[in-house]
Write a protein that holds these residues in place. Structure first.
Motif, PDB file in Angstrom:
ATOM      1  N   ALA A  88       4.865   1.150   6.190  1.00 29.49           N
ATOM      2  CA  ALA A  88       5.678   0.355   7.096  1.00 29.49           C
ATOM      3  C   ALA A  88       6.595  -0.663   6.028  1.00 29.49           C
ATOM      4  O   ALA A  88       7.815  -0.679   6.276  1.00 29.49           O
ATOM      5  CB  ALA A  88       4.692  -0.599   7.677  1.00 29.49           C
ATOM      6  N   ARG A  89       6.141  -1.127   4.802  1.00 29.32           N
ATOM      7  CA  ARG A  89       6.954  -1.588   3.883  1.00 29.32           C
ATOM      8  C   ARG A  89       8.055  -0.741   3.243  1.00 29.32           C
ATOM      9  O   ARG A  89       9.278  -1.311   3.428  1.00 29.32           O
ATOM     10  CB  ARG A  89       6.090  -2.257   2.873  1.00 29.32           C
ATOM     11  CG  ARG A  89       6.915  -3.096   1.863  1.00 29.32           C
ATOM     12  CD  ARG A  89       6.019  -3.611   0.684  1.00 29.32           C
ATOM     13  NE  ARG A  89       5.678  -2.505  -0.032  1.00 29.32           N
ATOM     14  CZ  ARG A  89       6.604  -1.860  -0.994  1.00 29.32           C
ATOM     15  NH1 ARG A  89       7.655  -2.113  -1.134  1.00 29.32           N
ATOM     16  NH2 ARG A  89       6.134  -0.534  -1.603  1.00 29.32           N
ATOM     17  N   ILE A  90       7.678   0.375   3.104  1.00 29.69           N
ATOM     18  CA  ILE A  90       8.902   1.316   2.420  1.00 29.69           C
ATOM     19  C   ILE A  90       9.858   1.544   3.692  1.00 29.69           C
ATOM     20  O   ILE A  90      11.162   1.653   3.271  1.00 29.69           O
ATOM     21  CB  ILE A  90       7.927   2.605   2.013  1.00 29.69           C
ATOM     22  CG1 ILE A  90       7.121   2.347   0.671  1.00 29.69           C
ATOM     23  CG2 ILE A  90       8.987   3.819   1.906  1.00 29.69           C
ATOM     24  CD1 ILE A  90       6.526   3.611   0.182  1.00 29.69           C
ATOM     25  N   ARG A  91       9.318   1.777   5.011  1.00 29.91           N
ATOM     26  CA  ARG A  91      10.387   2.189   5.797  1.00 29.91           C
ATOM     27  C   ARG A  91      11.187   1.012   6.051  1.00 29.91           C
ATOM     28  O   ARG A  91      12.317   1.146   6.225  1.00 29.91           O
ATOM     29  CB  ARG A  91       9.556   2.278   7.307  1.00 29.91           C
ATOM     30  CG  ARG A  91       9.190   3.947   7.433  1.00 29.91           C
ATOM     31  CD  ARG A  91       8.659   4.001   8.724  1.00 29.91           C
ATOM     32  NE  ARG A  91       7.713   3.113   9.358  1.00 29.91           N
ATOM     33  CZ  ARG A  91       6.344   3.352   9.272  1.00 29.91           C
ATOM     34  NH1 ARG A  91       5.968   4.563   8.611  1.00 29.91           N
ATOM     35  NH2 ARG A  91       5.611   2.579   9.838  1.00 29.91           N
ATOM     36  N   GLU A  92      10.734  -0.228   5.980  1.00 32.71           N
ATOM     37  CA  GLU A  92      11.436  -1.360   6.262  1.00 32.71           C
ATOM     38  C   GLU A  92      12.415  -1.629   5.179  1.00 32.71           C
ATOM     39  O   GLU A  92      13.531  -1.931   5.401  1.00 32.71           O
ATOM     40  CB  GLU A  92      10.739  -2.863   6.405  1.00 32.71           C
ATOM     41  CG  GLU A  92      11.287  -3.956   6.678  1.00 32.71           C
ATOM     42  CD  GLU A  92      12.197  -3.654   7.901  1.00 32.71           C
ATOM     43  OE1 GLU A  92      13.157  -4.641   8.108  1.00 32.71           O
ATOM     44  OE2 GLU A  92      11.419  -3.213   8.951  1.00 32.71           O
ATOM     45  N   GLU A  93      12.006  -1.236   3.943  1.00 34.49           N
ATOM     46  CA  GLU A  93      12.890  -1.345   2.757  1.00 34.49           C
ATOM     47  C   GLU A  93      13.829  -0.249   2.777  1.00 34.49           C
ATOM     48  O   GLU A  93      15.237  -0.670   2.561  1.00 34.49           O
ATOM     49  CB  GLU A  93      12.141  -1.101   1.467  1.00 34.49           C
ATOM     50  CG  GLU A  93      11.421  -2.181   1.020  1.00 34.49           C
ATOM     51  CD  GLU A  93      10.614  -1.802  -0.247  1.00 34.49           C
ATOM     52  OE1 GLU A  93      10.998  -0.891  -0.974  1.00 34.49           O
ATOM     53  OE2 GLU A  93       9.834  -2.708  -0.794  1.00 34.49           O
ATOM     54  N   ILE A 132      -6.612   3.634   4.360  1.00 33.52           N
ATOM     55  CA  ILE A 132      -5.643   4.108   5.374  1.00 33.52           C
ATOM     56  C   ILE A 132      -4.967   3.083   5.632  1.00 33.52           C
ATOM     57  O   ILE A 132      -3.756   3.125   6.010  1.00 33.52           O
ATOM     58  CB  ILE A 132      -6.445   4.870   6.605  1.00 33.52           C
ATOM     59  CG1 ILE A 132      -6.885   5.982   6.203  1.00 33.52           C
ATOM     60  CG2 ILE A 132      -5.550   4.953   7.728  1.00 33.52           C
ATOM     61  CD1 ILE A 132      -7.694   6.881   7.218  1.00 33.52           C
ATOM     62  N   ALA A 133      -5.622   1.806   5.963  1.00 32.50           N
ATOM     63  CA  ALA A 133      -4.934   0.636   6.656  1.00 32.50           C
ATOM     64  C   ALA A 133      -3.781   0.069   5.489  1.00 32.50           C
ATOM     65  O   ALA A 133      -2.614  -0.020   5.727  1.00 32.50           O
ATOM     66  CB  ALA A 133      -5.765  -0.581   6.860  1.00 32.50           C
ATOM     67  N   ASP A 134      -4.215   0.080   4.097  1.00 32.11           N
ATOM     68  CA  ASP A 134      -3.160  -0.036   2.920  1.00 32.11           C
ATOM     69  C   ASP A 134      -2.063   0.852   2.919  1.00 32.11           C
ATOM     70  O   ASP A 134      -1.056   0.533   2.769  1.00 32.11           O
ATOM     71  CB  ASP A 134      -4.041  -0.106   1.622  1.00 32.11           C
ATOM     72  CG  ASP A 134      -4.779  -1.109   1.556  1.00 32.11           C
ATOM     73  OD1 ASP A 134      -4.793  -2.237   2.553  1.00 32.11           O
ATOM     74  OD2 ASP A 134      -5.690  -1.386   0.728  1.00 32.11           O
ATOM     75  N   ALA A 135      -2.492   2.053   3.195  1.00 31.29           N
ATOM     76  CA  ALA A 135      -1.388   3.288   3.501  1.00 31.29           C
ATOM     77  C   ALA A 135      -0.455   2.937   4.363  1.00 31.29           C
ATOM     78  O   ALA A 135       0.794   3.124   4.281  1.00 31.29           O
ATOM     79  CB  ALA A 135      -1.847   4.431   3.288  1.00 31.29           C
TER      80      ALA A 135
END
Length: 176
Positions: free
Chosen positions: A86-91, A78-81
Motif C-alpha cells: 500500500a505504501r509503495i502504491r501510494e508512493e 502478510i500484514a506487513d507486506a
C-alpha cells in the motif's frame, strides 16, 4: 444306633496332602519365574511405550505451539507486506502525479514559448509586410501622383513626403 463310620483323613479335602504342596510349590515357582523374567520386560516395554506416547504428546503440543507461532508470524508478515504494498502504491501514485504535473508545466512552458515565438514571428512578418507595402504603395502612389499631376516625382525626398502624407491620410480615414 447307627454306626458312624470314620472316614479316613485322606478323603477330607480340607486337610492338605502331598499333591497340594507340590502344586503350591509349582505355583510359587511359576510366580517367581513370571515375576523375575516375564513381568519386568513387559513392565519395561509398557513403561517405554508410555514414555514414547508421552513424548509424542509433548512433541505434538510443541509442534502445535510452533505451528501457531509460525502462523502468527506468517500473518504478521502478510500484514506487513500488505502495508508495504500500500505504501509503495501510494508512493507510485504520488510520483505519477508529480510526473504528470511536471509534464504539464513543461508542456505549458513549451506552448507559451511557441506562442511567444509565433507572436514574435507574426510581429516581424507584419513589420516586414508593412515595410514592403510602404515601398510598393509609395512607388505606386508616386507613379500615380506623377501621372495625375503631370510632373515627375523621381526625387527621393519628395517621394518620401508624398508617401508619408498618403499613409497618414489613410490611417486617419481608417480611424474614423
Amino acid at each position: 444306633m447307627a454306626s458312624v463310620a470314620i472316614v479316613p483323613m485322606a478323603s477330607n479335602f480340607l486337610v492338605p496332602n502331598g499333591t497340594f504342596f507340590v502344586e503350591l510349590f509349582a505355583f510359587a515357582i511359576m510366580v517367581f519365574i513370571l515375576g523375575k523374567y516375564v513381568i519386568p520386560p513387559i513392565n519395561k516395554a509398557m513403561t517405554a511405550r508410555q514414555d514414547a506416547i508421552r513424548q509424542q504428546f509433548a512433541d505434538l503440543d510443541q509442534a502445535k505451539t510452533e505451528a501457531h507461532q509460525a502462523e502468527e508470524e506468517f500473518r504478521a508478515q502478510i500484514a506487513d507486506a500488505r502495508h508495504e504494498a500500500a505504501r509503495i502504491r501510494e508512493e507510485a501514485r504520488e510520483q505519477g502525479a508529480a510526473i504528470i504535473a511536471e509534464m504539464r508545466e513543461q508542456a505549458q512552458a513549451e506552448a507559451q514559448r511557441i506562442v511567444d515565438h509565433a507572436h514574435t514571428q507574426i510581429e516581424a512578418d507584419r513589420k516586414s509586410a508593412v515595410a514592403s507595402l510602404r515601398n510598393e504603395v509609395g512607388t505606386l502612389a508616386t507613379t500615380l501622383a506623377g501621372r495625375i499631376v503631370g510632373e515627375s516625382l523621381e526625387d527621393d525626398a519628395r517621394q518620401s513626403r508624398v508617401v508619408e502624407r498618403f499613409l497618414t491620410d489613410l490611417d486617419q480615414a481608417r480611424s474614423n
